[in-house]
Design an enzyme around this catalytic site. Structure first.
Site, mmCIF file in Angstrom:
data_model
loop_
_atom_site.group_PDB
_atom_site.id
_atom_site.type_symbol
_atom_site.label_atom_id
_atom_site.label_comp_id
_atom_site.label_asym_id
_atom_site.label_seq_id
_atom_site.Cartn_x
_atom_site.Cartn_y
_atom_site.Cartn_z
ATOM 1 N N LYS A 291 0.870 -1.181 0.000
ATOM 2 C CA LYS A 291 0.000 0.000 0.000
ATOM 3 C C LYS A 291 0.907 1.232 0.000
ATOM 4 O O LYS A 291 1.405 1.665 1.030
ATOM 5 C CB LYS A 291 -0.874 -0.030 1.256
ATOM 6 C CG LYS A 291 -2.224 0.666 1.135
ATOM 7 C CD LYS A 291 -2.180 2.133 0.795
ATOM 8 C CE LYS A 291 -1.882 3.039 1.952
ATOM 9 N NZ LYS A 291 -1.680 4.451 1.536
ATOM 10 N N GLU B 94 9.555 1.565 10.905
ATOM 11 C CA GLU B 94 10.589 2.574 10.603
ATOM 12 C C GLU B 94 9.896 3.920 10.664
ATOM 13 O O GLU B 94 9.131 4.268 9.767
ATOM 14 C CB GLU B 94 11.185 2.334 9.213
ATOM 15 C CG GLU B 94 11.893 0.998 9.037
ATOM 16 C CD GLU B 94 13.228 0.925 9.762
ATOM 17 O OE1 GLU B 94 13.724 1.966 10.226
ATOM 18 O OE2 GLU B 94 13.765 -0.189 9.878
ATOM 19 N N CYS C 232 13.726 11.006 6.577
ATOM 20 C CA CYS C 232 13.633 10.692 8.010
ATOM 21 C C CYS C 232 14.960 10.906 8.725
ATOM 22 O O CYS C 232 15.004 11.188 9.910
ATOM 23 C CB CYS C 232 13.160 9.259 8.190
ATOM 24 S SG CYS C 232 14.191 8.081 7.293
ATOM 25 N N GLU D 255 9.695 16.404 15.194
ATOM 26 C CA GLU D 255 10.032 16.248 13.775
ATOM 27 C C GLU D 255 9.182 17.216 12.949
ATOM 28 O O GLU D 255 7.961 17.203 13.043
ATOM 29 C CB GLU D 255 9.746 14.813 13.320
ATOM 30 C CG GLU D 255 10.146 14.587 11.876
ATOM 31 C CD GLU D 255 9.789 13.198 11.356
ATOM 32 O OE1 GLU D 255 8.631 12.783 11.525
ATOM 33 O OE2 GLU D 255 10.668 12.544 10.774
#
Ligand code: NAD
Length: 482
Positions: A179, A254, A288, A386
């Site tokens: 997906k 992750e 990331c 973040e």
């Protein structure tokens, strides 16, 4: 300034289920973020579409699982060859879908997507059966395929991350339902067409498009997906974990990062300024691993900040299809608004905008100037959360211990980089950092055999080399008494 629209007709992205292309009753629009123009329509898959894909994968599993490593490695090489012939198309689609510069899409996204298949082909070819001899018996460990793997990926490195999961999953004999992000479906669609062209057995790889809370959720909670590999935000990772963990699925997460870049006074300044800017801003800061939190030794802080801002201001921002562009568009206007809201919070918290902080003079698209902020408290929102955009915060530090404490003082633990000519100090500081990866005098320098992943809120588990092979298999010990 205004950029041209690259597609003449809308692309119709389709699901790939059991080797057949199909769409759904309802569809979603997909935009080019650099032009704000629609490029494609994509399926809005429901739980029943996901169910059809899982059934197809389950049916394909026995015949795929009994192939030898060599046979499956040959399939991976065939996929790599076919993708290689389309590498320019991959780069163009990726740049159009994400807003990233074409040069980056070519050098990183297209190249790595192909390499991922070749790399895992080689990895399984070299796989050796582990043996443990006893006085009266011998053990051998068989890495059994698990079953159907549900693979969920984000928008920042679309085919790069999708292939990073599909390649080891099918190499180890699993079948998959993937997906991709609803924001960046185009290269997953190219992969689907490629797999059908080369005749990969139906059902080995199925791809369903759509929203995460619909198709992604259905995939995670499906009783027949025995592996879930998820790359995305930490908040979504919590939802995925809370769904999959009680079902005892193999789970890899992750997630996000707030990665420190630690600059010591003895660093090679010219290389460090360029390296720190790259670490903070590659892909508009939407990696990331990006070093979005710079810690600079006090004695060089002012000079380093001046040099860094000068370097960043010289970077070329604009049309992603222009070969000389270094910074493109963010992935969407919604995401830009989120990043801008962080800049506003930084200002409200007393931060000083050293460079950037606003939209450039480009009429359309989701562009934002690369931004450096100083003067914030180390525990402030923008220093700890973040942002996932072209925004770097900077702090001075006085001692090695203080740098380590600040770096470890966030909820994330994905990566860090340390810049110093004293390699012993580089090693010492690295080992004191609570992160899955540390680079010394470099950043995002990847050997695919090494473990990749984070600690704390950055995830659970490791990918890469034998870590991926182990995740996508069940180690079965067989003990034979002499
Ligand atoms: P996201 O979490 O919003 O979405 C990731 C994927 O999950 C998408 O395909 C989305 O549709 C799907 N999803 C959303 N809700 C879901 C649900 N309830 N169940 C199952 N799937 C669902 O992340 P994003 O905005 O696409 O990507 C940015 C984030 O990804 C950042 O936090 C970044 O740090 C992280 N990221 C991490 C790594 C890593 O390797 N650690 C790599 C790239 C990106």
């Amino acid at each position: 300034m205004r950029f041209r629209l690259e597609v003449k007709a809308l692309i119709e992205v389709l699901n790939l289920i059991n080797g057949q292309f199909c769409t759904t009753e309802e569809c979603l629009e997909n935009l080019n973020p650099a032009t704000s123009k629609q490029t494609s329509v994509i399926p809005r898959s429901t739980a029943s579409d996901v169910d059809a894909a899982v059934i197809a994968a389950k049916r394909a599993f026995p015949a795929w699982a009994i192939l030898s490593y060599e046979e499956r490695a040959d399939w991976l090489d065939r996929i790599a060859d076919a993708l290689e012939a389309k590498s320019e198309e991959i780069a163009a689609l990726e740049s159009m879908d994400t807003g990233k510069p074409i040069s980056l899409a070519r050098a990183v996204d297209a190249t790595r997507s192909i390499v991922n298949f070749r790399f895992f082909a080689e990895q399984v070819r070299e796989l050796e059966v582990e043996r443990f001899e006893m006085e009266d018996a011998s053990n051998h460990v068989v890495m059994q395929p698990v079953g159907v793997a549900g693979l969920i990926t984000p928008w920042n490195l679309p085919l790069y991350l999708l292939s990073w999961k599909i390649a080891p999953a099918i190499a180890m004999g699993n079948t998959v339902v993937a997906k991709p992000s609803e924001l960046t479906p185009l290269t997953a669609d190219l992969l689907a067409r490629t797999l059908v062209e080369i005749g990969l057995p139906a059902g080995v790889v199925n791809i369903v498009h759509g929203y995460g809370h619909e198709a992604g959720q259905a995939l995670t909670e499906h009783p027949d997906t025995r592996i879930i590999s998820f790359t995305g935000g930490t908040a979504t990772g919590k939802i995925v974990a809370s769904t999959a963990a009680p079902m005892f699925k193999k789970l890899s997460l992750e997630l996000g990062g707030k990665n420190s870049t630690i600059v010591f006074a003895d660093a090679d300044m010219k290389k460090t300024v360029a390296g720190v800017a790259r670490a903070g801003l590659l892909n508009q800061g939407q990696v990331c691993l990006c070093g979005s939190r710079i810690l600079v030794e006090s004695s060089i802080y002012d000079q380093f900040m001046a040099d860094l801002c000068k370097h960043i201001e010289a970077m070329k921002l604009g049309d992603p299809s222009d070969e000389s562009t270094e910074l493109g568009s963010l992935v969407s206007k919604e995401h830009r608004s989120k990043v801008e809201s962080f800049i506003q919070i930084a200002k409200d918290d007393g931060g000083v905008i050293c460079t950037g902080g606003k939209r450039p003079d480009i009429e359309e698209g989701a562009f934002l100037e690369p931004t450096v902020i100083s003067g914030l408290d180390i525990n402030s929102t923008c220093s700890t959360e973040e942002i996932f955009g072209p925004v770097i915060v900077a702090h001075p530090f006085d001692t090695e211990e203080q740098a380590v404490t600040i770096a470890n003082g966030v909820e994330y633990g994905l990566a860090a980089s340390v810049w110093t000519t004293d390699l012993e100090k580089g090693r010492r500081v690295s080992e004191a950092l609570d992160t899955g990866m540390v680079w010394v005098n470099t950043w995002l320098h990847r050997d695919l055999r090494t473990p990749f992943g984070g600690t704390k809120a950055s995830g659970v588990g490791r990918e890469g080399g034998r870590w991926s092979l182990s995740f996508y298999s069940e180690a079965q010990n067989i003990c034979i008494k002499q």
